[in-house]
Design an enzyme around this catalytic site. Structure first.
Site, PDB file in Angstrom:
ATOM      1  CD  GLU A 111      29.073  32.365  49.627  1.00  0.00           C
ATOM      2  OE1 GLU A 111      30.097  32.224  48.757  1.00  0.00           O
ATOM      3  OE2 GLU A 111      28.252  33.329  49.464  1.00  0.00           O
ATOM      4  CG  HIS A 222      32.339  32.008  40.319  1.00  0.00           C
ATOM      5  ND1 HIS A 222      30.534  32.118  40.627  1.00  0.00           N
ATOM      6  CD2 HIS A 222      31.518  32.325  42.010  1.00  0.00           C
ATOM      7  CE1 HIS A 222      29.550  31.790  41.321  1.00  0.00           C
ATOM      8  NE2 HIS A 222      30.517  32.523  42.302  1.00  0.00           N
ATOM      9  NE  ARG A 269      33.645  30.148  44.152  1.00  0.00           N
ATOM     10  CZ  ARG A 269      33.448  31.173  45.205  1.00  0.00           C
ATOM     11  NH1 ARG A 269      34.958  32.247  44.399  1.00  0.00           N
ATOM     12  NH2 ARG A 269      32.639  31.856  45.741  1.00  0.00           N
ATOM     13  CG  HIS A 329      34.775  35.201  40.691  1.00  0.00           C
ATOM     14  ND1 HIS A 329      34.042  36.019  40.641  1.00  0.00           N
ATOM     15  CD2 HIS A 329      34.453  34.723  41.873  1.00  0.00           C
ATOM     16  CE1 HIS A 329      33.530  36.119  41.949  1.00  0.00           C
ATOM     17  NE2 HIS A 329      33.793  35.243  42.521  1.00  0.00           N
ATOM     18  NE  ARG A 365      38.034  34.059  46.395  1.00  0.00           N
ATOM     19  CZ  ARG A 365      36.936  34.173  47.330  1.00  0.00           C
ATOM     20  NH1 ARG A 365      36.069  34.238  47.333  1.00  0.00           N
ATOM     21  NH2 ARG A 365      36.774  34.491  45.443  1.00  0.00           N
TER      22      ARG A 365
HETATM   23  C1  SIN Z   1      29.122  35.093  45.465  1.00  0.00           C
HETATM   24  O1  SIN Z   1      29.223  35.026  45.289  1.00  0.00           O
HETATM   25  O2  SIN Z   1      29.693  33.155  44.408  1.00  0.00           O
HETATM   26  C2  SIN Z   1      31.454  35.107  45.243  1.00  0.00           C
HETATM   27  C3  SIN Z   1      31.095  35.234  46.519  1.00  0.00           C
HETATM   28  C4  SIN Z   1      32.970  34.597  46.208  1.00  0.00           C
HETATM   29  O3  SIN Z   1      33.537  35.284  45.244  1.00  0.00           O
HETATM   30  O4  SIN Z   1      34.003  33.726  47.431  1.00  0.00           O
END
Ligand code: SIN
Length: 485
Positions: A111, A222, A269, A329, A365
């Site tokens: 990610e 998010h 993010r 988020h 985060r």
């Molecule tokens: C996501 O699946 O994008 C969220 C994962 C997260 O909040 O770390």
């Protein structure tokens, strides 16, 4: 009198993992406000980070610190990463089934802002749901639903228990140890990805009792959320989609994120959310998540729930692109605690999971560190409790009770207005003027005839606004700009 060894407030991953690790011989009660699966864990899609091996620990630490703008507490980050290896083994030994490849190897995804693929996932894009079900099955202690905690019984630096509405009746529950695992603050924001039960009540009680909340200016938004639904919880499109190669584009298909950061879709993010917000504001263009590069069969297998959910909304993935917006988020800040989840100055009271501010996340985060933080630090709370002989004999008298005044007539409309204010003035891009307006709104609302739960929400909102006002320079997910810009 109802008295337990341990009461755990919250039945998400932190509460359940704490419960799983407490021996059957102890009298433990897990409580949740609604049905147990109405929690943020259940809706987590992407996965859970673990360092891949000893060699990956320094890199995972580096990625976490860098995403957190180095505002993290380094010792907490080191604990998180080092203990992730044992946690992964523990989950596997107990039978948690993460997704595996054809030869049985664990599959790891990537990610944003991770330097390698180190995120375990389950059910493709349903990691939280699978982990929650698994932990519910593992839990050997009593779990009581419909239990809404509206007060902590604290006197002279000791917590003795909670007051809660149990099936709508005011009830007092005592315990030697009380673990707060009640999640974050999502319902304070108009657009959010959180379960409807996550409404900042316990944070608000902490404010009332003089317990510190820390890093509350660092609320995480998010970047890829489908907000065009009438429901309070907006639909997350996991970051793993971008990790696997999805693009963020405008109406003309242009990947404009590269105007903001050379990492494009894989910038952290906070950067991606702000870029989308800014681009929409400047150009009035729609922004989309585009999946057209994926082969259909593979996509539907890797992201089965997203495929089905969006099918029901008329989108055929991966062919169709989906309009997106950032949405609230995750609360990076929370109830201040030490590395055993102990709340300074209050014996017998602990915190774990999103409710806690362990210092792991810093100003922003790193993706999928949240499920890991919840289990690592819930386990540390339990280890501390099991090593302590702390209990009390005499329970002092607690006078005040709010019982039937949890809600009042105009609460709903004030709550809606608060959510709009928080989104508009305490959102992704803030100004001093907006923050002061939010502060005034909260002050006025607190002076109205309101119920206890709204008062608690407003306490937490005050903590967020005050922290945001106190930090005059942008850092991580707290972005404050000059009035003129
Ligand atoms: C996501 O699946 O994008 C969220 C994962 C997260 O909040 O770390």
């Amino acid at each position: 009198m109802k008295r337990y060894d341990v009461i755990i407030i919250g039945a998400g991953i932190a509460g359940l993992y704490a419960s799983m690790n407490l021996p059957k011989s102890m009298k433990v009660l897990v409580v949740c406000k609604d049905i147990p699966w109405e929690c943020n864990t259940f809706y987590a899609q992407g996965g859970i980070v673990t360092a891949l091996d000893e060699l990956d620990i320094p890199l995972h630490i580096k990625d976490t610190l860098s995403a957190g703008s180095y505002h993290n507490i380094k010792n907490s980050v080191e604990i998180l990463s080092k203990e992730s290896l044992d946690i992964r083994q523990d989950l596997l030994n107990r039978g948690m089934e993460f997704d595996r490849g054809e030869s049985g190897e664990l599959l790891y995804t990537k990610e944003a802002a991770h330097s390698t693929s180190r995120i375990l996932h389950a059910g493709g894009d349903a990691t939280g749901r699978y982990m929650h079900y698994f932990m519910m099955m593992q839990n050997r202690h009593l779990l009581q639903r419909n239990t809404l905690v509206y007060d902590l019984l604290i006197q002279k630096g000791r917590c003795y228990g909670v007051r809660a509405m149990v099936n709508y009746r005011p009830t007092t529950l005592y315990a030697n140890h009380i673990i707060i695992a009640s999640g974050g603050i999502g319902s304070l924001y108009e657009y959010n990805t959180n379960s409807r039960t996550v409404s900042a009540d316990i944070h608000g009680i902490c404010v009332e009792k003089g317990i510190s909340l820390s890093d509350m200016e660092f609320m995480q938004f998010h970047p890829t959320v489908f907000v065009k639904t009438p429901f309070a919880r907006k639909l997350l499109l996991t970051e793993a989609l971008r990790g696997e190669g999805a693009h963020i584009v405008d109406d003309e298909g242009r990947r404009f994120l590269f105007d903001y950061d050379p990492r494009g879709e894989l910038a952290s993010r906070d950067i991606v959310s702000r870029a989308i917000f800014d681009y929409k504001r400047k150009t009035n263009k729609e922004v989309y998540l585009d999946f057209c590069m994926f082969e259909e069969k593979w996509f539907n297998r890797r992201f089965p729930n997203i495929t089905k959910t969006f099918e029901s909304l008329g989108y055929h993935l991966p062919k169709d692109r989906v309009p997106i917006s950032p949405a609230f988020h995750y609360a990076n800040g929370g109830i201040a605690c030490d590395i055993y989840g102990r709340i300074p100055g209050i014996e017998g009271l602990y915190v774990a999971g999103e409710a806690a501010r362990t210092g792991v996340h810093g100003a922003n985060r790193l993706a999928s560190n949240s499920l890991l933080e919840a289990v690592v630090f819930a386990k540390r709370v339990v280890d501390y409790i099991l090593g302590s002989s702390m209990q009390y004999d005499n329970i002092p008298k607690f006078e005040k009770d709010y019982d039937t005044q949890l809600h009042k007539e105009h609460d709903k409309e004030i709550k809606e207005a608060l959510r709009e204010t928080m989104w508009k003035d305490v959102g992704i891009i803030r100004t001093k003027k907006g923050l002061l307006e939010a502060k005034n709104f909260i002050y006025d609302a607190k002076n109205r005839d309101i119920g206890r739960l709204l008062e608690l929400r407003l306490n937490t909102a005050t903590a967020i606004v005050n922290s945001a006002l106190a930090r005059e320079e942008p850092l991580g997910s707290h972005y404050i700009e000059d009035e003129e810009s």
